[in-house]
Design a protein around this motif. Structure first.
Motif: not given
Length: 215
Positions: A145-150
């Motif tokens: 989720v964090g990677e996709e948010a970035l």
């Protein structure tokens, strides 16, 4: 299901709703014979008050209303009939008898997608990317989720709108997986946002902050 056919002289209104889009398609009337034929054939059948005879929607046009379910209201005198329509419902050629398009609100797909993700979690089929995420566990899912948010932020600031939509879709998908892993639903998020939209929410938030209840 006990239906009161006597209240309106042997007929009850039947509200026809698309089971997928949730749009109301038409209103017809059923007597007991029409109701029984609908149950038996799974094709919605009405009583024609004009011709004084039974008629199955689609018997001449092929535009059947395939039965999904029927519910009775609290007074036992009105039916809600959920269907999968084949073609337009109205005899004029429109999707509904009010001339509306029977389009699905795309936002409803988020709930449908989470239902699919939840099924993946229950069945855990081999070869599925969603299955792999659930096998990897909560930490890996949260990391994704964090990677996709970035990546979404990068596309918003330096990319194109098409790429932004693509990355935002990845973000929402992985967020749905995360919510499912935690036993939550996208509807829980919608409810929280709905609460925040209420005029009194910001006032309560400021009061809580003033009282030291929020960090």
């Amino acid at each position: 299901m006990k239906i009161d056919f006597e209240k309106m002289g042997g007929l009850v209104p039947a509200i026809i709703q698309d089971a997928t889009t949730k749009n109301v398609l038409m209103l017809g009337f059923m007597n007991e014979e029409a109701y029984q034929k609908t149950v038996e054939t799974k094709h919605v059948t009405f009583w024609s008050r004009t011709r004084q005879t039974l008629w199955t929607k689609g018997e001449t046009s092929g535009h059947f209303l395939n039965l999904v379910s029927m519910q009775i209201d609290c007074d036992n005198d009105t039916l809600l009939v959920k269907v999968h329509p084949i073609g337009p419902t109205c005899h004029t050629g429109t999707d509904t008898c009010w001339g509306e398009d029977n389009d699905m609100n795309p936002l409803l797909f988020l709930s449908e997608l989470q239902d699919f993700i939840n099924k993946r979690k229950e069945e855990m089929p081999e070869g599925s990317y969603t299955t792999k995420l659930f096998h990897d566990g909560i930490n890996k899912i949260a990391q994704k989720v964090g990677e996709e948010a970035l990546e979404t932020v990068i596309e918003a600031t330096n990319g194109t709108n098409d790429h932004l939509v693509y990355e935002a879709s990845d973000l929402l998908y992985h967020l749905l997986v995360l919510l499912t892993e935690k036993g939550l639903r996208i509807e829980d998020v919608a409810i929280e946002l709905q609460k925040r939209h209420a005029p009194e929410w910001d006032k309560k938030r400021r009061e809580a902050k003033a009282n030291g209840e929020m960090k």
